[in-house]
Structures are given as structure tokens and as C-alpha cells.
Design a protein around this motif. Structure first.
Motif, short mmCIF file in Angstrom:
data_model
loop_
_atom_site.label_atom_id
_atom_site.label_comp_id
_atom_site.label_asym_id
_atom_site.label_seq_id
_atom_site.Cartn_x
_atom_site.Cartn_y
_atom_site.Cartn_z
N LEU A 176 0.85 -1.20 0.00
CA LEU A 176 0.00 0.00 0.00
C LEU A 176 0.88 1.24 0.00
O LEU A 176 1.85 1.32 0.75
N ASP A 177 0.55 2.21 -0.88
CA ASP A 177 1.21 3.50 -0.77
C ASP A 177 0.17 4.59 -0.53
O ASP A 177 -1.03 4.35 -0.63
N ARG A 178 0.65 5.78 -0.20
CA ARG A 178 -0.22 6.85 0.27
C ARG A 178 -1.28 7.25 -0.77
O ARG A 178 -2.37 7.70 -0.41
N ARG A 179 -0.98 7.08 -2.04
CA ARG A 179 -1.96 7.45 -3.07
C ARG A 179 -3.22 6.59 -2.99
O ARG A 179 -4.29 7.00 -3.46
N HIS A 180 -3.08 5.41 -2.39
CA HIS A 180 -4.22 4.50 -2.28
C HIS A 180 -4.93 4.61 -0.93
O HIS A 180 -5.84 3.82 -0.64
N VAL A 181 -4.53 5.56 -0.11
CA VAL A 181 -5.21 5.79 1.17
C VAL A 181 -6.21 6.93 0.97
O VAL A 181 -5.84 8.00 0.47
N VAL A 182 -7.45 6.71 1.34
CA VAL A 182 -8.46 7.76 1.21
C VAL A 182 -8.03 8.96 2.06
O VAL A 182 -7.75 8.82 3.25
N ILE B 243 -16.60 6.27 -0.97
CA ILE B 243 -15.35 6.97 -0.73
C ILE B 243 -14.38 6.62 -1.85
O ILE B 243 -14.50 5.57 -2.47
N ARG B 244 -13.40 7.52 -2.10
CA ARG B 244 -12.43 7.30 -3.16
C ARG B 244 -11.03 7.67 -2.71
O ARG B 244 -10.86 8.56 -1.87
N ASP B 245 -10.03 7.00 -3.30
CA ASP B 245 -8.66 7.44 -3.09
C ASP B 245 -8.26 8.40 -4.21
O ASP B 245 -9.07 8.72 -5.10
N ALA B 246 -7.02 8.89 -4.18
CA ALA B 246 -6.56 9.89 -5.13
C ALA B 246 -6.50 9.38 -6.56
O ALA B 246 -6.48 10.17 -7.51
N LEU B 247 -6.47 8.04 -6.74
CA LEU B 247 -6.40 7.45 -8.08
C LEU B 247 -7.76 7.02 -8.60
O LEU B 247 -7.86 6.41 -9.67
#
Length: 381
Positions: free
Chosen positions: A264-270, A325-329
Motif C-alpha cells: 500500500l502507498d499513500r496514493r491508495h489511502v483515502v 469513498i475514493r482514493d486519489a487514483l
């Protein structure tokens, strides 16, 4: 003297005195693959244990085994005993879970379908009573569409069941209410039925098990091919615990009991927040970035986190809804949100701030700081 089935069934179609029965069909999942992996010495005892468990569960709850169909069991209950049939199905799944955990059998998982209605009853050539008709077919079709460990029941069964009688081991531990034992109502297209069938899944062990992979793929392909704007199937989700997190690198790993670690990287954290090691996380699984790599966790939200979310569906009469909810990607998942008497004040598209919290269903949402705004999912990021 042999039975004249042609005349018997013709008369049954004209009769208005057909009995109402609750039909339960239980099938051993993956039995064809199991037989292919081992000889009879490997799979015959497993089928025997499965048939023993389905028989014991049926008779314990007041039903009767009508017949065995290879590695399946067809059982019938009186029409007023829909709750008992559901309890029997739960008993089957719990017993199979237990014998698998003890190593008595391996990969012995069942699917169960239950349907209620009027049937054609007749004396079979062997002397016993048998049943045919669309209700029997429906129970079998629901069974074949459900994923391993799932219990699917049609709307007639739900309507006639006294859910106060339904109980499971996990339900007793977590003090389930009658409504907690049923998923929301869904529709599924089944072979032999001209219209989509309404059904619910029985929540006997914390979460729905869903549909077979084949059915999910079929629904996905059908949805993609349609030109109207129907809601696509919701993504699969997992829960795990943050095993390691590096705030400087903005990446880490989530451990799960079922299928190991996820990257997991930060881009995939809501919301792009840092994660806290040891805290529970709900996420959407994705394939590895490269061959041989770890699978990826996307749209991850950790317990206690506050995020913006958009109402996707509100069931005001039941006091709850679902928020996206969505992540940045752009990866997305839905969270259950209990609303109580305030449900009538919310509409799909409304944006709220929610806190990820845990109940007996797993990680869900609760309103943290409601915002009186409206808009699409993009506004909720």
C-alpha cells in the motif's frame, strides 16, 4: 405398478390444492474439481461427511430429506417453517466450517438456496414423497448462483420467516437483531426464469459471501455491454491490519488472515493520510504492479479515520444507507452507514464527513460532521 408421471403432473397443474413447502437445496461446492484432484479414497469420505451434516441439520430443525442428488441434498419443510429452514442452512454452514477447521475434511464448502411456494407433491418410484415445480427449480438455481458458504433465500421465504427464530453462533456473540441476519434485497437473473429473481443472503458469519465468480463475471460483462446507466457491481473488499508503515516513504504493508500481505502507498489511502501500525484497515484488493509482486491495497481507510463521503443509497424506512469513498487514483468502495431516525433527511449525492468505525459487520461508517452540501463523488475526495 409404475407411476404415470404424465397424467400425475397434468392433474397437478389443474389442481388448486398444491401444498406450500419451503425447499432447501444444499450442494457441495467445487466437487468436480475435488474429484479431479484425488481418487475415490480422497473425495468419498468428504461427500459422506457433507451428506451426514445436511441430514442432521435438516431433521434437527423439523424438515425432511427428500433425496440426495450425488453431492447435493434436497430437503423440504412445511410452509410455515421458513425460519427453521434458514436455521437448518446456518447449521449446515457452521458445522462444515467446524469440521474444516479441525481437519476432519479439507475444502468441504457448501452453497445453499432456499425458496418457498406451492409445489407438486407425488409418490416417487421408490415409495417416498418427492416434489417438483418452479419453487424446487428456484431453490436449486439460487444454490448454484451463490458463492461457497453463502445462503441465498428468495423473497417469499423472507416474507414468511419469523426472523426472531433465526440464530447463529456469531449472531449470539454479537447480539444480532433479526434484521442483521439478512442482506439488503438484490435481483439476479437465473436460467429458466424470465424475470430477475429477488433474493437476500443470510448473514450467518459476519459478512455476505456473495455470488459465484462465474456469475459475477457474467454480470460484469452484461453491465459493460448495456448502454443505459445502471449501477455496476460493487467492488470486492478486504479487511486487514497495518503491519508496517513508513511515513517518510509513504508506503507499507497490510496483513490479512485469508491471503497474506498487501502492498500500500499513500496514493491508495483515502485522504492521503499516514496509517497507524496495528490499526484495522478496509480496502479494495488490486493485482500486483508486476509479476511476482505482492497484491496491492487500494481505497484504504483505517479505523478511526475521518473522510469525506457521498451518499450512494439511502433506505430511509430501514434507517441506514451507503456512502462512497475514493482514493486519489479514483478507486472506490462503499461503506454501510447507520442513520436511525435521521435517514429521511439524506439523499443520494449528499456529501458528509464520516468516521470509519467497527461493528459486528466489520468497518463501516458513522457521521462525524455532516455538511449540508450536495454533489458528485468527485466533491467527496
Amino acid at each position: 405398478m409404475s407411476t404415470d408421471h404424465f397424467t400425475l403432473f397434468q392433474e397437478a397443474l389443474r389442481s388448486t390444492d398444491r401444498p406450500t413447502k419451503v425447499i432447501l437445496f444444499a450442494d457441495l461446492a467445487g466437487s468436480t474439481e475435488m474429484k479431479g484432484r484425488s481418487g475415490e479414497v480422497g473425495w468419498l469420505p468428504t461427500i459422506g461427511k457433507f451428506l451426514d451434516i445436511t441430514t442432521e441439520a435438516t431433521t434437527k430443525h423439523g424438515g425432511e430429506v427428500v433425496k440426495y442428488l450425488g453431492d447435493g441434498t434436497l430437503a423440504a419443510f412445511d410452509g410455515e417453517n421458513a425460519a427453521e429452514a434458514i436455521c437448518s442452512a446456518i447449521h449446515i454452514q457452521e458445522e462444515l466450517r467446524e469440521v474444516n477447521s479441525q481437519g476432519v475434511v479439507n475444502d468441504c464448502l457448501a452453497t445453499v438456496g432456499i425458496a418457498t411456494g406451492r409445489v407438486v407433491e407425488y409418490k416417487a418410484p421408490g415409495g417416498g414423497i418427492d416434489y417438483v415445480g418452479s419453487v424446487v427449480d428456484l431453490a436449486a438455481r439460487l444454490c448454484s448462483a451463490a458463492a461457497p458458504q453463502a445462503i441465498w433465500v428468495d423473497s417469499a421465504t423472507v416474507a414468511s420467516a419469523n426472523m426472531n427464530k433465526v440464530s447463529s453462533k456469531m449472531g449470539r456473540v454479537h447480539d444480532y437483531s433479526p434484521d442483521d441476519y439478512l442482506s439488503e434485497e438484490w435481483r439476479v437473473e437465473l436460467k429458466g426464469f424470465t424475470k430477475p429473481v429477488k433474493y437476500r443472503e443470510v448473514i450467518w458469519h459476519g459478512k455476505p459471501f456473495g455470488a459465484t465468480n462465474a456469475l459475477v463475471d457474467e454480470i460484469s460483462e452484461r453491465t459493460t455491454a448495456q448502454t443505459n446507466h445502471q449501477t455496476p457491481p460493487r467492488p470486492d473488499v478486504r479487511e486487514g491490519v497495518v503491519r508496517k508503515w513508513d511515513p517518510e516513504q509513504g508506503r507499507g504493508f497490510i496483513s490479512t488472515l485469508s491471503d497474506g500481505d498487501y502492498y500500500l502507498d499513500r496514493r491508495h489511502v483515502v485522504g492521503g493520510e499516514d496509517l497507524i501500525e496495528g490499526r484495522s484497515v478496509r480496502f479494495v484488493p488490486r493485482p500486483p504492479f508486476k509479476d511476482g509482486g505482492r497484491p496491492v491495497a487500494s481505497c484504504a481507510i483505517q479505523e478511526g479515520q475521518h473522510v469525506r463521503a457521498t451518499f450512494q443509497r439511502v433506505l430511509a424506512h430501514k434507517g441506514y444507507g451507503f456512502v462512497d469513498i475514493r482514493d486519489a487514483l479514483g478507486n472506490q468502495q462503499s461503506l454501510f452507514l447507520y442513520l436511525g431516525d435521521d435517514a429521511a433527511g439524506h439523499r443520494p449525492g449528499d456529501v458528509v464527513t464520516v468516521e470509519a468505525s467497527r461493528n459486528h459487520r466489520g468497518i463501516s461508517a458513522r457521521i462525524a460532521d455532516e455538511l449540508q452540501t450536495t454533489g458528485g463523488v468527485d466533491d467527496a475526495r
